[in-house]
Design a protein around this motif. Structure first.
Motif, PDB file in Angstrom:
ATOM      1  N   LEU A  94       0.824  -1.206   0.000  1.00 13.72           N
ATOM      2  CA  LEU A  94       0.000   0.000   0.000  1.00 13.72           C
ATOM      3  C   LEU A  94       0.859   1.258   0.000  1.00 13.72           C
ATOM      4  N   GLU A  95       1.889   1.284   0.850  1.00 14.32           N
ATOM      5  CA  GLU A  95       2.743   2.467   0.910  1.00 14.32           C
ATOM      6  C   GLU A  95       3.561   2.606  -0.374  1.00 14.32           C
ATOM      7  N   GLY A  96       4.012   1.490  -0.924  1.00 19.15           N
ATOM      8  CA  GLY A  96       4.754   1.548  -2.175  1.00 19.15           C
ATOM      9  C   GLY A  96       3.914   2.134  -3.292  1.00 19.15           C
ATOM     10  N   LEU A  97       2.675   1.674  -3.434  1.00 16.69           N
ATOM     11  CA  LEU A  97       1.776   2.195  -4.452  1.00 16.69           C
ATOM     12  C   LEU A  97       1.472   3.672  -4.199  1.00 16.69           C
ATOM     13  N   ALA A  98       1.224   4.021  -2.926  1.00 16.54           N
ATOM     14  CA  ALA A  98       0.948   5.420  -2.593  1.00 16.54           C
ATOM     15  C   ALA A  98       2.120   6.310  -2.980  1.00 16.54           C
ATOM     16  N   GLY A  99       3.337   5.846  -2.721  1.00 20.18           N
ATOM     17  CA  GLY A  99       4.516   6.637  -3.076  1.00 20.18           C
ATOM     18  C   GLY A  99       4.642   6.832  -4.573  1.00 20.18           C
ATOM     19  N   GLU A 100       4.402   5.774  -5.333  1.00 18.26           N
ATOM     20  CA  GLU A 100       4.502   5.875  -6.788  1.00 18.26           C
ATOM     21  C   GLU A 100       3.481   6.868  -7.342  1.00 18.26           C
ATOM     22  N   LEU A 101       2.243   6.796  -6.831  1.00 15.37           N
ATOM     23  CA  LEU A 101       1.207   7.720  -7.281  1.00 15.37           C
ATOM     24  C   LEU A 101       1.477   9.139  -6.796  1.00 15.37           C
ATOM     25  N   ALA A 102       1.941   9.269  -5.560  1.00 14.55           N
ATOM     26  CA  ALA A 102       2.203  10.598  -5.005  1.00 14.55           C
ATOM     27  C   ALA A 102       3.268  11.338  -5.809  1.00 14.55           C
ATOM     28  N   ALA A 103       4.301  10.631  -6.228  1.00 21.38           N
ATOM     29  CA  ALA A 103       5.370  11.260  -7.008  1.00 21.38           C
ATOM     30  C   ALA A 103       4.821  11.853  -8.301  1.00 21.38           C
ATOM     31  N   GLN A 104       3.776  11.237  -8.854  1.00 22.05           N
ATOM     32  CA  GLN A 104       3.173  11.724 -10.088  1.00 22.05           C
ATOM     33  C   GLN A 104       2.187  12.865  -9.837  1.00 22.05           C
ATOM     34  N   ARG A 105       1.493  12.836  -8.687  1.00 16.61           N
ATOM     35  CA  ARG A 105       0.323  13.693  -8.500  1.00 16.61           C
ATOM     36  C   ARG A 105       0.506  14.828  -7.491  1.00 16.61           C
ATOM     37  N   ILE A 106       1.532  14.775  -6.655  1.00 13.47           N
ATOM     38  CA  ILE A 106       1.667  15.763  -5.599  1.00 13.47           C
ATOM     39  C   ILE A 106       1.934  17.146  -6.186  1.00 13.47           C
ATOM     40  N   ASP A 107       1.328  18.181  -5.586  1.00 15.06           N
ATOM     41  CA  ASP A 107       1.613  19.545  -6.040  1.00 15.06           C
ATOM     42  C   ASP A 107       2.771  20.118  -5.229  1.00 15.06           C
ATOM     43  N   ASP A 108       3.279  21.253  -5.649  1.00 13.16           N
ATOM     44  CA  ASP A 108       4.473  21.811  -5.016  1.00 13.16           C
ATOM     45  C   ASP A 108       4.226  22.199  -3.563  1.00 13.16           C
ATOM     46  N   ALA A 109       3.032  22.706  -3.267  1.00 12.20           N
ATOM     47  CA  ALA A 109       2.732  23.126  -1.895  1.00 12.20           C
ATOM     48  C   ALA A 109       2.772  21.931  -0.949  1.00 12.20           C
ATOM     49  N   ALA A 110       2.147  20.829  -1.343  1.00 14.85           N
ATOM     50  CA  ALA A 110       2.129  19.627  -0.497  1.00 14.85           C
ATOM     51  C   ALA A 110       3.530  19.039  -0.377  1.00 14.85           C
ATOM     52  N   ARG A 111       4.292  19.077  -1.477  1.00 12.17           N
ATOM     53  CA  ARG A 111       5.657  18.535  -1.452  1.00 12.17           C
ATOM     54  C   ARG A 111       6.542  19.368  -0.517  1.00 12.17           C
ATOM     55  N   ASN A 112       6.391  20.687  -0.561  1.00 12.35           N
ATOM     56  CA  ASN A 112       7.169  21.550   0.330  1.00 12.35           C
ATOM     57  C   ASN A 112       6.773  21.347   1.793  1.00 12.35           C
ATOM     58  N   GLU A 113       5.492  21.089   2.028  1.00 13.01           N
ATOM     59  CA  GLU A 113       5.024  20.836   3.389  1.00 13.01           C
ATOM     60  C   GLU A 113       5.633  19.546   3.942  1.00 13.01           C
ATOM     61  N   LEU A 114       5.700  18.517   3.111  1.00 17.16           N
ATOM     62  CA  LEU A 114       6.308  17.263   3.548  1.00 17.16           C
ATOM     63  C   LEU A 114       7.805  17.445   3.816  1.00 17.16           C
ATOM     64  N   ARG A 115       8.470  18.226   2.982  1.00 17.15           N
ATOM     65  CA  ARG A 115       9.890  18.485   3.200  1.00 17.15           C
ATOM     66  C   ARG A 115      10.084  19.248   4.513  1.00 17.15           C
ATOM     67  N   ALA A 116       9.201  20.199   4.821  1.00 22.15           N
ATOM     68  CA  ALA A 116       9.292  20.954   6.084  1.00 22.15           C
ATOM     69  C   ALA A 116       9.118  20.018   7.278  1.00 22.15           C
ATOM     70  N   LYS A 117       8.165  19.102   7.179  1.00 20.22           N
ATOM     71  CA  LYS A 117       7.965  18.128   8.257  1.00 20.22           C
ATOM     72  C   LYS A 117       9.194  17.227   8.398  1.00 20.22           C
ATOM     73  N   HIS A 118       9.820  16.921   7.271  1.00 22.20           N
ATOM     74  CA  HIS A 118      11.031  16.103   7.302  1.00 22.20           C
ATOM     75  C   HIS A 118      12.141  16.820   8.077  1.00 22.20           C
ATOM     76  N   PHE A 119      12.307  18.118   7.845  1.00 26.61           N
ATOM     77  CA  PHE A 119      13.327  18.873   8.567  1.00 26.61           C
ATOM     78  C   PHE A 119      13.014  18.926  10.066  1.00 26.61           C
ATOM     79  N   GLU A 120      11.724  19.073  10.399  1.00 28.76           N
ATOM     80  CA  GLU A 120      11.330  19.045  11.812  1.00 28.76           C
ATOM     81  C   GLU A 120      11.649  17.681  12.421  1.00 28.76           C
ATOM     82  N   MET A 121      11.411  16.642  11.653  1.00 32.27           N
ATOM     83  CA  MET A 121      11.682  15.287  12.138  1.00 32.27           C
ATOM     84  C   MET A 121      13.180  15.078  12.354  1.00 32.27           C
ATOM     85  N   MET A 122      13.994  15.632  11.466  1.00 32.62           N
ATOM     86  CA  MET A 122      15.437  15.558  11.632  1.00 32.62           C
ATOM     87  C   MET A 122      15.864  16.222  12.943  1.00 32.62           C
ATOM     88  N   ALA A 123      15.226  17.353  13.266  1.00 29.48           N
ATOM     89  CA  ALA A 123      15.546  18.057  14.512  1.00 29.48           C
ATOM     90  C   ALA A 123      15.169  17.204  15.717  1.00 29.48           C
TER      91      ALA A 123
END
Length: 231
Positions: A92-121
């Motif tokens: 399920l996660e593999g399929l979601a990732g494949e579809l997300a890479a095709q369909r995600i917009d820039d705002a959602a992608r930037n939000e996920l990257r921001a959460k990633h940086f918070e997670m790194m902290a």
């Protein structure tokens, strides 16, 4: 039992469900433990009516079992349950990732990257609870970005039963570091819109989680139900 938690009067059962969900995921209510309504109602400063509604919500999510003559019990999985759940979750996660890479917009992608940086902290300061909260939001965000509501619903149902096990695997420093590195690779694949790579990374990530969970269960570190017992 739980720490004293103040809840507002609006949406008490939803808020109580959120608190109980955290307690179950973080292992503060042990797998197989009975949910004591009196103690939980006192801890959450609510009456038993919204508490019972909250428990029903968690039962529908697969985090709590409602058993005849025993009441509500925190779900306790067998090794077979874990094998089957992670096997499906990886797909399920593999399929979601494949579809997300095709369909995600820039705002959602930037939000996920921001959460990633918070997670790194959180990782840097060894804040496991904060790390897991953001980790779960990132995985859920990838699922949402796939823009397939049937997939998202199925993912939430399957993931709910193994959330607490996913959380506790990161308490080993080496495995936590590996998980963090895998998440960085996932964000890079998402930025590159490389769906094939993201699918492989997510499946591998879940397979590592599965192997770690099973090893810990067999070593007696994680609670499990006896083989053959319905959990």
């Amino acid at each position: 039992m739980a720490d004293i938690i103040d809840l507002s009067h609006a949406g008490l059962h939803e808020q109580a469900a959120a608190r109980l969900r955290n307690m179950l995921v973080e292992g503060r209510i042990a797998p197989g433990a009975k949910l004591n309504e009196r103690e939980l109602a006192e801890a959450l400063h609510i009456s038993r009516t919204p508490l019972r509604e909250a428990i029903k919500m968690l039962a529908s999510e697969g985090l709590v079992d409602l058993l005849p003559n025993r009441g509500a019990v925190a779900v306790k999985l067998t090794e077979a349950d874990v094998q089957h759940s992670f096997e499906l979750l990886a797909e399920l996660e593999g399929l979601a990732g494949e579809l997300a890479a095709q369909r995600i917009d820039d705002a959602a992608r930037n939000e996920l990257r921001a959460k990633h940086f918070e997670m790194m902290a959180c990782h840097a300061r060894h804040d496991l609870s904060g790390y897991y909260r953001l980790n779960a939001l990132i995985h859920a965000g990838i699922s949402a970005a796939a823009a397939n509501p049937v997939l998202a619903h199925t993912y939430r149902q399957v993931n709910a039963r193994v959330q607490s096990l996913r959380f506790r695997t990161n308490q080993d420093e080496a495995k936590w570091q590996r998980a963090m590195q895998q998440h960085t690779q996932m964000m890079d694949a998402l930025d590159a819109r490389d769906g094939a790579a993201l699918r492989v990374l997510l499946k591998t990530h879940l397979e590592h989680k599965r192997d770690t969970v099973l090893a810990l269960m067999r070593a007696g570190v994680l609670a499990q139900a006896p083989q053959g017992q319905v959990a």
